[in-house]
Design an enzyme around this catalytic site. Sequence first.
Site, mmCIF file in Angstrom:
data_model
loop_
_atom_site.group_PDB
_atom_site.id
_atom_site.type_symbol
_atom_site.label_atom_id
_atom_site.label_comp_id
_atom_site.label_asym_id
_atom_site.label_seq_id
_atom_site.Cartn_x
_atom_site.Cartn_y
_atom_site.Cartn_z
ATOM 1 N N GLU A 115 -1.603 1.784 -7.034
ATOM 2 C CA GLU A 115 -3.320 1.114 -6.573
ATOM 3 C C GLU A 115 -3.202 0.922 -5.084
ATOM 4 O O GLU A 115 -2.636 -0.278 -4.858
ATOM 5 C CB GLU A 115 -3.456 -0.089 -7.631
ATOM 6 N N LYS A 171 7.260 -9.224 -7.800
ATOM 7 C CA LYS A 171 7.353 -9.585 -6.555
ATOM 8 C C LYS A 171 5.882 -9.708 -5.985
ATOM 9 O O LYS A 171 5.198 -8.938 -5.692
ATOM 10 C CB LYS A 171 8.038 -8.462 -5.569
ATOM 11 N N GLU A 175 -9.634 1.771 6.464
ATOM 12 C CA GLU A 175 -9.853 0.806 5.721
ATOM 13 C C GLU A 175 -9.743 -0.536 6.699
ATOM 14 O O GLU A 175 -8.490 -0.794 7.194
ATOM 15 C CB GLU A 175 -8.716 0.575 4.582
ATOM 16 N N CYS A 228 -10.268 -4.244 -2.523
ATOM 17 C CA CYS A 228 -9.759 -2.881 -2.427
ATOM 18 C C CYS A 228 -10.931 -2.068 -2.515
ATOM 19 O O CYS A 228 -11.187 -0.829 -1.879
ATOM 20 C CB CYS A 228 -8.508 -2.478 -3.354
HETATM 21 P P1 NAD Z 1 1.002 -4.293 1.638
HETATM 22 O O1 NAD Z 1 0.982 -2.811 1.296
HETATM 23 O O2 NAD Z 1 1.122 -4.423 3.015
HETATM 24 O O3 NAD Z 1 1.777 -5.094 0.674
HETATM 25 C C1 NAD Z 1 1.697 -5.118 -0.768
HETATM 26 C C2 NAD Z 1 2.937 -5.511 -1.303
HETATM 27 O O4 NAD Z 1 3.827 -4.565 -0.771
HETATM 28 C C3 NAD Z 1 3.208 -6.759 -0.793
HETATM 29 O O5 NAD Z 1 4.086 -7.545 -1.920
HETATM 30 C C4 NAD Z 1 4.552 -6.621 0.278
HETATM 31 O O6 NAD Z 1 5.310 -7.591 0.213
HETATM 32 C C5 NAD Z 1 5.137 -5.199 -0.559
HETATM 33 N N1 NAD Z 1 5.809 -4.265 0.571
HETATM 34 C C6 NAD Z 1 5.514 -4.183 1.778
HETATM 35 N N2 NAD Z 1 6.273 -3.274 2.432
HETATM 36 C C7 NAD Z 1 7.046 -2.850 1.276
HETATM 37 C C8 NAD Z 1 8.222 -1.451 1.259
HETATM 38 N N3 NAD Z 1 8.592 -1.093 2.346
HETATM 39 N N4 NAD Z 1 8.640 -1.417 0.047
HETATM 40 C C9 NAD Z 1 7.950 -1.949 -1.181
HETATM 41 N N5 NAD Z 1 7.150 -3.088 -1.051
HETATM 42 C C10 NAD Z 1 6.708 -3.445 0.058
HETATM 43 O O7 NAD Z 1 -0.595 -4.619 1.281
HETATM 44 P P2 NAD Z 1 -1.252 -5.981 1.693
HETATM 45 O O8 NAD Z 1 -1.567 -6.277 2.888
HETATM 46 O O9 NAD Z 1 -0.569 -7.038 0.605
HETATM 47 O O10 NAD Z 1 -2.731 -5.818 0.532
HETATM 48 C C11 NAD Z 1 -3.902 -5.072 1.132
HETATM 49 C C12 NAD Z 1 -3.826 -3.704 0.816
HETATM 50 O O11 NAD Z 1 -3.748 -3.679 -0.631
HETATM 51 C C13 NAD Z 1 -5.180 -3.020 0.916
HETATM 52 O O12 NAD Z 1 -4.921 -1.647 1.578
HETATM 53 C C14 NAD Z 1 -5.841 -3.030 -0.272
HETATM 54 O O13 NAD Z 1 -7.007 -2.015 -0.304
HETATM 55 C C15 NAD Z 1 -4.780 -2.755 -1.149
HETATM 56 N N6 NAD Z 1 -5.244 -3.238 -2.564
HETATM 57 C C16 NAD Z 1 -5.430 -2.213 -3.558
HETATM 58 C C17 NAD Z 1 -5.918 -2.510 -4.763
HETATM 59 C C18 NAD Z 1 -6.229 -1.261 -5.636
HETATM 60 O O14 NAD Z 1 -6.319 -1.579 -7.079
HETATM 61 N N7 NAD Z 1 -6.329 -0.147 -5.583
HETATM 62 C C19 NAD Z 1 -6.208 -3.858 -5.239
HETATM 63 C C20 NAD Z 1 -6.002 -4.767 -4.158
HETATM 64 C C21 NAD Z 1 -5.345 -4.275 -2.833
#
Ligand code: NAD
Length: 503
Positions: free
Chosen positions: A275, A200, A406, A309
């Site tokens: 992650e 997804k 963050e 991230c």
């Molecule tokens: P997010 O948590 O809002 O969304 C990530 C994914 O989760 C999306 O596909 C979203 O549709 C899905 N999602 C949202 N609600 C959900 C739920 N209730 N259940 C399951 N899935 C759900 O994050 P974002 O805004 O897309 O990305 C930014 C964040 O990602 C930042 O916090 C960043 O640090 C983190 N990030 C971490 C890494 C790593 O490797 N540690 C890498 C890239 C980004």
Amino acid sequence: MDQVVQQYLDKYGISAATRAFLAKPQKMFIGGQWLDASDGARFKVTEPSTEGQITTVPSATVADLDRAVAAARAQFDGGEWRQLKPLARERLLQRLANLMEEHATELAELEAIDMGKSVGFARDIDVQGSVDTIRYFAGWASKLHGRTVEPSSLPGNYLAYTRKEPLGVVAAIVPWNFPLQTMVWKLAAALAVGCTMVIKPAELTSLSTLRFAELVQEAGIPDGVVNIVTGRGSVIGAAMTSHPGIDKLTFTGSTPVGRKVGAAAVDQLKHVTLELGGKSPVIVLADADLKAAANAVVNGVFFNSGQVCDAGTRVYVARSVYQPFLDELVALTRELKIAPGLAPDCYISPLVSAQQKDSVLSYIASGIEEGAQLACGGKALPGPGFFVEPTIFAHCRQDMRIVREEIFGPVLVTLPFDDVDEAVALANDTEYGLAAAIYSNDLSLVHSLIPRIEAGMVYVNAHGTIDPALPFGGFKGSGFGKDLGAEQLDHLMTTKAVWITLP
Ligand code: NAD
């Protein structure tokens, strides 16, 4: 497509292949078929530098997810995929990597148009990094094996050995900041070990993943091995976490959503890799090469407009060199070119969405309110586009929100420190533990600091170096499990102990 987006694409010129892809109605990829959502729902895709609409993509229903899981299950539970020898999986993955290389321009353009990022970075880092990752894990497919083990105390004669077996159907939930690359990090290792997948993408950025799915099909990977379900996190992401047909969840995203995914995984007894977010510290010791360190720090925080991230967002500088180092950072930051992602000289691209821009601006306002000194930047550019200037705060305090939370945008906070123990304590004083960097030429001191740093990756005299052979993943609130490296394979296989009683 809105006219403003059309004009933007015309201005910078994009490949005929990308134009052709964008002209098509976008569909999901389930069981080898290209499908609309079962209820016909779609959501809009916005181009971040014009704020115009690019296209729409299907907004999947839970019934669509069921179909995708069934397709992945069928392939895993004795389908054609399960019968393939490891070298056949390797060959398919190499073919996929070749196709990605052939279509690198298109993939990079889609990433730039959809997410907003610099097309040059997208080509050299997102796409090339994805190709390298697939090639690296392709090589592992034929090198996975258990051990023969001599039982240590049990009386009797046995032939005992372990088997490494793929976990099953892996669901990948992907964020928007590196849509293609993060997805490939999860897919390459999963396919190498013989798992099947339901993926997804983030709702903001599905396009490169849908183009990638066409390449999966062209590479000859059997239908149903890779399924792409475009949908909302709150609906499809949440349904994935409790789906009985899914064996493993691999999630990259924010810490709050990661907690929910982790809790559901424990409840359902599914394997899980998380992650999550970061607030990575950078320690600049007095002996560091200040020019080189400033350059690395600026790239380490402002690359991808800070939507990274493991960005080094908190910089602790030895007090004796704090001011000259800050001056160096500010001078370099002022030179960064702010431009739309397709502009060849773009360094700072727009943020991904209006919501992300508003969130970053509200953090900047909170920093000013809490008394941090604005050293440069601090404003949004006049629209259209979700552009925010690269921003540096000076003389921050550890208790400020901009230091603790963050931000996920182009904002750097700087603080002086007096001794190394204080620097380590400040660096570790965070809920996160994704990455950290140390700048110094005193290697004995650096080696003594590394074990004291609570982070999954420690960079010395650099920031954010990534390679498929090295594991990527955090400690503490940044999650657990690893993507990349041989370590990732362990999170995708289970170990079976086999006892054969001998006469
Ligand atoms: P997010 O948590 O809002 O969304 C990530 C994914 O989760 C999306 O596909 C979203 O549709 C899905 N999602 C949202 N609600 C959900 C739920 N209730 N259940 C399951 N899935 C759900 O994050 P974002 O805004 O897309 O990305 C930014 C964040 O990602 C930042 O916090 C960043 O640090 C983190 N990030 C971490 C890494 C790593 O490797 N540690 C890498 C890239 C980004």
